[in-house]
Enzyme design. Structure first.
Site, PDB file in Angstrom:
ATOM      1  N   HIS A 124       0.815  -1.225   0.000  1.00 41.85           N
ATOM      2  CA  HIS A 124       0.000   0.000   0.000  1.00 41.85           C
ATOM      3  C   HIS A 124       0.842   1.265   0.000  1.00 41.85           C
ATOM      4  CE1 HIS A 124      -3.509  -2.494   1.886  1.00 41.85           C
ATOM      5  NE2 HIS A 124      -3.280  -2.802   0.630  1.00 41.85           N
ATOM      6  N   CYS A 132       3.895  12.686  -7.660  1.00 41.42           N
ATOM      7  CA  CYS A 132       2.990  13.596  -8.379  1.00 41.42           C
ATOM      8  C   CYS A 132       1.644  12.912  -8.628  1.00 41.42           C
ATOM      9  CB  CYS A 132       3.609  13.993  -9.738  1.00 41.42           C
ATOM     10  SG  CYS A 132       2.464  14.958 -10.752  1.00 41.42           S
ATOM     11  N   CYS A 153       4.456  19.375  -8.999  1.00 38.99           N
ATOM     12  CA  CYS A 153       5.486  18.565  -9.649  1.00 38.99           C
ATOM     13  C   CYS A 153       6.333  19.443 -10.566  1.00 38.99           C
ATOM     14  CB  CYS A 153       4.787  17.465 -10.454  1.00 38.99           C
ATOM     15  SG  CYS A 153       5.887  16.514 -11.501  1.00 38.99           S
ATOM     16  N   THR A 194      -3.681  -8.464  10.936  1.00 42.03           N
ATOM     17  CA  THR A 194      -4.554  -7.917   9.887  1.00 42.03           C
ATOM     18  C   THR A 194      -5.954  -8.512  10.030  1.00 42.03           C
ATOM     19  OG1 THR A 194      -4.909  -7.688   7.488  1.00 42.03           O
ATOM     20  CG2 THR A 194      -3.754  -9.671   8.218  1.00 42.03           C
ATOM     21  N   SER A 195      -6.950  -7.665   9.742  1.00 41.23           N
ATOM     22  CA  SER A 195      -8.350  -8.126   9.849  1.00 41.23           C
ATOM     23  C   SER A 195      -8.721  -9.001   8.653  1.00 41.23           C
ATOM     24  CB  SER A 195      -9.283  -6.909   9.915  1.00 41.23           C
ATOM     25  OG  SER A 195      -9.059  -6.068   8.772  1.00 41.23           O
ATOM     26  N   PRO A 220      -4.941 -11.158  18.276  1.00 36.87           N
ATOM     27  CA  PRO A 220      -5.733 -11.399  19.499  1.00 36.87           C
ATOM     28  C   PRO A 220      -7.218 -11.631  19.202  1.00 36.87           C
ATOM     29  CG  PRO A 220      -4.466  -9.344  19.646  1.00 36.87           C
ATOM     30  CD  PRO A 220      -4.339  -9.837  18.257  1.00 36.87           C
TER      31      PRO A 220
HETATM   32  N1  APR Z   1      -0.888  -7.955  17.539  1.00 33.96           N
HETATM   33  C1  APR Z   1      -1.503  -8.580  16.500  1.00 33.96           C
HETATM   34  N2  APR Z   1      -2.677  -8.170  15.964  1.00 33.96           N
HETATM   35  C2  APR Z   1      -3.265  -7.093  16.530  1.00 33.96           C
HETATM   36  C3  APR Z   1      -2.700  -6.383  17.620  1.00 33.96           C
HETATM   37  C4  APR Z   1      -1.445  -6.860  18.127  1.00 33.96           C
HETATM   38  N3  APR Z   1      -0.837  -6.254  19.166  1.00 33.96           N
HETATM   39  N4  APR Z   1      -3.535  -5.345  17.945  1.00 33.96           N
HETATM   40  C5  APR Z   1      -4.580  -5.406  17.075  1.00 33.96           C
HETATM   41  N5  APR Z   1      -4.430  -6.456  16.236  1.00 33.96           N
HETATM   42  C6  APR Z   1      -5.290  -6.876  15.117  1.00 33.96           C
HETATM   43  C7  APR Z   1      -6.755  -6.528  15.265  1.00 33.96           C
HETATM   44  O1  APR Z   1      -7.439  -7.559  15.973  1.00 33.96           O
HETATM   45  C8  APR Z   1      -7.202  -6.479  13.782  1.00 33.96           C
HETATM   46  O2  APR Z   1      -7.644  -7.764  13.352  1.00 33.96           O
HETATM   47  O3  APR Z   1      -4.847  -6.171  13.983  1.00 33.96           O
HETATM   48  C9  APR Z   1      -5.919  -6.122  13.020  1.00 33.96           C
HETATM   49  C10 APR Z   1      -5.949  -4.740  12.401  1.00 33.96           C
HETATM   50  O4  APR Z   1      -6.940  -4.753  11.405  1.00 33.96           O
HETATM   51  P1  APR Z   1      -7.227  -3.406  10.580  1.00 33.96           P
HETATM   52  O5  APR Z   1      -7.336  -2.262  11.533  1.00 33.96           O
HETATM   53  O6  APR Z   1      -8.346  -3.713   9.641  1.00 33.96           O
HETATM   54  O7  APR Z   1      -5.886  -3.158   9.753  1.00 33.96           O
HETATM   55  P2  APR Z   1      -5.431  -3.907   8.423  1.00 33.96           P
HETATM   56  O8  APR Z   1      -5.925  -5.311   8.386  1.00 33.96           O
HETATM   57  O9  APR Z   1      -3.970  -3.679   8.301  1.00 33.96           O
HETATM   58  O10 APR Z   1      -6.192  -3.042   7.281  1.00 33.96           O
HETATM   59  C11 APR Z   1      -5.879  -3.348   5.936  1.00 33.96           C
HETATM   60  O11 APR Z   1      -7.156  -1.438   5.208  1.00 33.96           O
HETATM   61  O12 APR Z   1      -7.734   0.742   5.668  1.00 33.96           O
HETATM   62  C12 APR Z   1      -6.982  -0.064   4.842  1.00 33.96           C
HETATM   63  O13 APR Z   1      -4.989   0.501   3.728  1.00 33.96           O
HETATM   64  C13 APR Z   1      -5.512   0.262   4.996  1.00 33.96           C
HETATM   65  O14 APR Z   1      -3.621  -1.247   5.027  1.00 33.96           O
HETATM   66  C14 APR Z   1      -4.915  -1.021   5.579  1.00 33.96           C
HETATM   67  C15 APR Z   1      -5.895  -2.081   5.115  1.00 33.96           C
END
Ligand code: APR
Length: 258
Positions: A124, A132, A153, A194-195, A220
């Site tokens: 990302h 630009c 630019c 990541t979610s 978690p």
């Molecule tokens: N260790 C591991 N996981 C964790 C921790 C931790 N300490 N704290 C929170 N989490 C988990 C949460 O439970 C959640 O599932 O991290 C995840 C974060 O999810 P999002 O906030 O959705 O972030 P992400 O998955 O990176 O989003 C993907 O969405 O908005 C766009 O471009 C943006 O790159 C981002 C993409």
């Protein structure tokens, strides 16, 4: 969430890691949570306070480039004040145990690079870089918004924007190609913090598993990937990863030394 002392790795994971040549890690905002950077979703997520369509989209930038720049400058300042955490540093240590080790990150915070990771694939973009809006050329100049004017630019006169992927935009072609290539070859694939809801990143663990990788989720909370993973570690990454490095030292340290 159980206590850190309850963290256990299965024999299956240890055996896979003992003989793995190619290990891939996909990270999301969760790995930077322990550094103090808010995630996007979940109870204190950024998207609960701000509307992504108002701040992280091409339309938003065309409608109100100053507002978009204010948002990214606020996030840059946040990131400038924080450090990588034990989770980032453990991934740097993990790199030394495998001939092929890649980090595919959805994060734009540059913390993997700051911690010392070398093979980082940025899906990302990177909030510390600018380019630009029109011709896409990198822009190395300073962004000083006090004067309320956005730099242009020098090549084409287009407005300068952060070098991050906005909603509705394509990912950098080489980044997603490389990410799919290494995910296909992975013998062990970790999905960390990541979610698992944003494509095409969310498809990478499935691609890896479909090609025989042992799939591990470190988060978690439960995610849509949890039921597919071969192993889920319901702990913060900053607690699990340092213990995983200790286990790796035991099972591969000998191999690494001779
Ligand atoms: N260790 C591991 N996981 C964790 C921790 C931790 N300490 N704290 C929170 N989490 C988990 C949460 O439970 C959640 O599932 O991290 C995840 C974060 O999810 P999002 O906030 O959705 O972030 P992400 O998955 O990176 O989003 C993907 O969405 O908005 C766009 O471009 C943006 O790159 C981002 C993409």
């Amino acid at each position: 969430m159980e206590a850190k002392s309850d963290i256990r790795f299965t024999r299956k994971l240890i055996e896979r890691l003992a003989k793995a040549y190619n290990v891939v890690v996909l990270t999301g905002a969760g790995i930077s949570a322990a550094s103090g950077i808010p995630t996007f979703r979940g109870k204190d997520g950024l998207w609960n306070k701000f509307n992504p369509q108002e701040l992280a989209s091409v339309d938003a930038f065309m409608r109100n480039p100053e507002l978009v720049w204010e948002w990214y400058n606020w996030r840059r300042q946040l990131i400038r004040d924080v450090q990588p955490n034990l989770g980032h540093y453990a991934l740097v240590d993990m790199e030394a145990y495998f001939p092929e080790f890649y980090i595919i990150t959805q994060n734009v915070d540059n913390l993997h690079q700051l911690a010392g990771s070398r093979n980082v694939i940025e899906l990302h973009g990177n909030i510390m870089r600018n380019k630009c809006f029109d011709c896409g050329k990198p822009y190395a100049g300073e962004i000083r918004l006090e004067k309320k004017e956005i730099p242009r630019c020098p090549e084409c006169g287009g407005l300068i924007r952060p070098d991050v992927v906005w909603f509705g935009e394509f990912l950098p072609e080489e980044a997603i190609r490389k990410a799919q290539e290494v995910s296909t070859a992975a013998e062990v694939f970790f999905s960390i913090g990541t979610s698992s809801t944003v494509e095409p990143a969310a498809s990478l663990p499935y691609l890896a598993k479909g090609n025989g990788a042992y799939l591990v989720e470190i988060n978690p909370e439960e995610t849509p990937l949890s039921s597919v993973a071969d192993e889920t570690l319901r702990y913060p990454a900053d607690q699990v990863l340092p213990l995983l490095v200790i286990a790796l030292e035991r099972i591969r340290g000998r191999a690494k030394k001779n």
